[in-house]
Design an enzyme around this catalytic site. Structure first.
Site, PDB file in Angstrom:
ATOM      1  N   HIS A   1     -28.091  -8.079 -29.078  1.00  0.00           N
ATOM      2  CA  HIS A   1     -28.357  -6.711 -28.615  1.00  0.00           C
ATOM      3  C   HIS A   1     -28.606  -5.768 -29.805  1.00  0.00           C
ATOM      4  O   HIS A   1     -27.954  -4.727 -29.957  1.00  0.00           O
ATOM      5  CB  HIS A   1     -27.199  -6.183 -27.758  1.00  0.00           C
ATOM      6  CG  HIS A   1     -27.627  -5.066 -26.844  1.00  0.00           C
ATOM      7  ND1 HIS A   1     -26.946  -4.744 -25.693  1.00  0.00           N
ATOM      8  CD2 HIS A   1     -28.658  -4.175 -26.913  1.00  0.00           C
ATOM      9  CE1 HIS A   1     -27.527  -3.711 -25.087  1.00  0.00           C
ATOM     10  NE2 HIS A   1     -28.572  -3.359 -25.827  1.00  0.00           N
TER      11      HIS A   1
ATOM     12  N   ARG B   1     -31.326  -5.633 -19.982  1.00  0.00           N
ATOM     13  CA  ARG B   1     -29.907  -5.797 -19.723  1.00  0.00           C
ATOM     14  C   ARG B   1     -29.633  -7.257 -19.376  1.00  0.00           C
ATOM     15  O   ARG B   1     -30.378  -7.888 -18.621  1.00  0.00           O
ATOM     16  CB  ARG B   1     -29.437  -4.899 -18.568  1.00  0.00           C
ATOM     17  CG  ARG B   1     -29.265  -3.440 -18.947  1.00  0.00           C
ATOM     18  CD  ARG B   1     -28.049  -3.266 -19.867  1.00  0.00           C
ATOM     19  NE  ARG B   1     -27.821  -1.873 -20.247  1.00  0.00           N
ATOM     20  CZ  ARG B   1     -28.336  -1.287 -21.313  1.00  0.00           C
ATOM     21  NH1 ARG B   1     -29.147  -1.974 -22.111  1.00  0.00           N
ATOM     22  NH2 ARG B   1     -28.055  -0.034 -21.600  1.00  0.00           N
TER      23      ARG B   1
ATOM     24  N   GLU C   1     -21.659 -10.262 -23.263  1.00  0.00           N
ATOM     25  CA  GLU C   1     -22.280  -9.826 -24.505  1.00  0.00           C
ATOM     26  C   GLU C   1     -21.212  -9.379 -25.495  1.00  0.00           C
ATOM     27  O   GLU C   1     -20.397  -8.526 -25.162  1.00  0.00           O
ATOM     28  CB  GLU C   1     -23.220  -8.663 -24.200  1.00  0.00           C
ATOM     29  CG  GLU C   1     -24.232  -8.354 -25.251  1.00  0.00           C
ATOM     30  CD  GLU C   1     -25.240  -7.319 -24.766  1.00  0.00           C
ATOM     31  OE1 GLU C   1     -24.955  -6.119 -24.935  1.00  0.00           O
ATOM     32  OE2 GLU C   1     -26.270  -7.702 -24.213  1.00  0.00           O
TER      33      GLU C   1
ATOM     34  N   ASP D   1     -32.411 -10.675 -26.151  1.00  0.00           N
ATOM     35  CA  ASP D   1     -31.631  -9.769 -27.000  1.00  0.00           C
ATOM     36  C   ASP D   1     -30.391  -9.277 -26.263  1.00  0.00           C
ATOM     37  O   ASP D   1     -29.484  -8.748 -26.886  1.00  0.00           O
ATOM     38  CB  ASP D   1     -32.477  -8.567 -27.428  1.00  0.00           C
ATOM     39  CG  ASP D   1     -31.709  -7.638 -28.358  1.00  0.00           C
ATOM     40  OD1 ASP D   1     -31.230  -8.115 -29.414  1.00  0.00           O
ATOM     41  OD2 ASP D   1     -31.557  -6.443 -28.032  1.00  0.00           O
TER      42      ASP D   1
END
Length: 324
Positions: free
Chosen positions: A280, A232, A261, A256
């Protein structure tokens, strides 16, 4: 008229996902600017991480009985609110494991081998490439895993096969699990990261773990450490990471997940030569995505049928609205 339940997705599913549900339920998703369009008619919901599912959402979801998070993390689902409204909340902990572990390993390989920097040097036609390519050999290198759940365990198995020395910190896993994997157990997080050449983050996000990778912990790490995060974004303090990258404390990072985000254009992490960022997508292989959604759909349909889902997160709510 039909007796099939209505299941709402928070985004348009691709055709392979539609095929998974065909004949088992009626499928709906937002088709307007309102991200919650259609949820008022839903008995079940399959959701991602982009919306916070709290009492405000549940107030406009009078028919909702089962919600399944398509993935492991459920920090965007307020379980106390779901319980208050009698809604069973589930996740799919086994769905993303393989693909996300592979992505974490890909980031480990990419940043320790300097692939991004090497490509940029080639684009710039700098020449003398071998002499400036100071990659890390992974055989014999030390990897620390922050967390030793499903994904991290799979990362550990591959890393050990490569010849890496793997240490992990996870206060919730048994000594037996560490022994089965052949992973060294660190007594605390500070000791776990202190001599690692690579730190890979696999912890859940909570109030206690937000910005876990911050100034204090980074300063305890070895100089030139590599950091990977596929868990996260909120686990890493971006400002602390950038400061450490600029000083050389952190040699490179593979991310990632980020906070926010996705990262906006021009964000300093995107512009940094020694940072590799993906949006992500770790679990989003063709096989991984199908597995995650198949599990999420099964969780919802199980609950709507009157049986308790296997991955229910707020077990005390059962049967909740499903008793009607």
């Amino acid at each position: 008229m039909t007796d099939l339940p209505v299941i709402w997705f928070d985004r348009p599913p691709d055709s392979s996902i539609v095929d998974l549900i065909k004949g088992r339920a009626l499928l709906t998703w937002p088709n307007a600017d309102d991200p919650l369009d259609g949820i008022d008619q839903a008995e079940g919901a399959v959701v991602g991480a982009s919306i916070v599912y709290n009492r405000d959402v549940f107030l406009v979801s009078p028919k909702l009985r089962v919600l399944s998070r398509a993935g492991i993390g459920f920090d965007n689902v307020v379980l106390s609110d779901a319980t208050e409204f009698g809604i069973a909340a589930c996740n799919t902990p086994d769905g993303p494991t393989i693909s996300t572990a592979e992505h974490a390993l890909a980031l480990i390989f990419a940043i320790t081998k300097g692939l991004k920097q090497s490509e940029h040097r080639l684009h710039r036609q700098e020449g003398n490439y071998p002499a400036t390519h100071g990659a890390l050999e992974l055989a014999g290198a030390s990897l620390t895993l922050v967390g030793l759940g499903r994904i991290a365990s799979r990362v550990a198995k591959v890393a050990l096969a490569v010849g890496m020395h793997v240490t992990a910190y996870d206060p919730f896993e048994s000594d037996q699990r560490f022994e089965e994997l052949g992973v060294t157990r660190a007594p605390n997080l500070a000791e776990a990261v202190s001599e690692a050449q690579i730190v890979s983050v696999h912890a859940p996000l909570s109030d206690d773990t937000r910005h876990l990778i911050g100034d204090e912990l980074i300063n305890l790490m070895a100089d030139g450490v590599f950091i990977v995060n596929t868990a996260r974004g909120g686990l890493v303090d971006d400002s602390a990471l950038l400061k450490a990258l600029r000083s050389g404390k952190v040699r490179a990072a593979g991310l990632d997940v980020t906070d926010p985000e996705p990262l906006p254009q021009g964000h300093p992490l995107l512009e940094h030569e020694n940072v590799l960022v993906t949006p992500h997508v770790a679990s989003a292989t063709v096989a991984g995505r199908r597995r995650i959604f198949a599990m999420a759909i099964d969780q919802v349909l199980t609950g709507l049928s009157g049986s308790k889902p296997s991955n229910i997160l707020n077990a005390d709510v059962w049967p909740g609205r499903n008793s009607k």
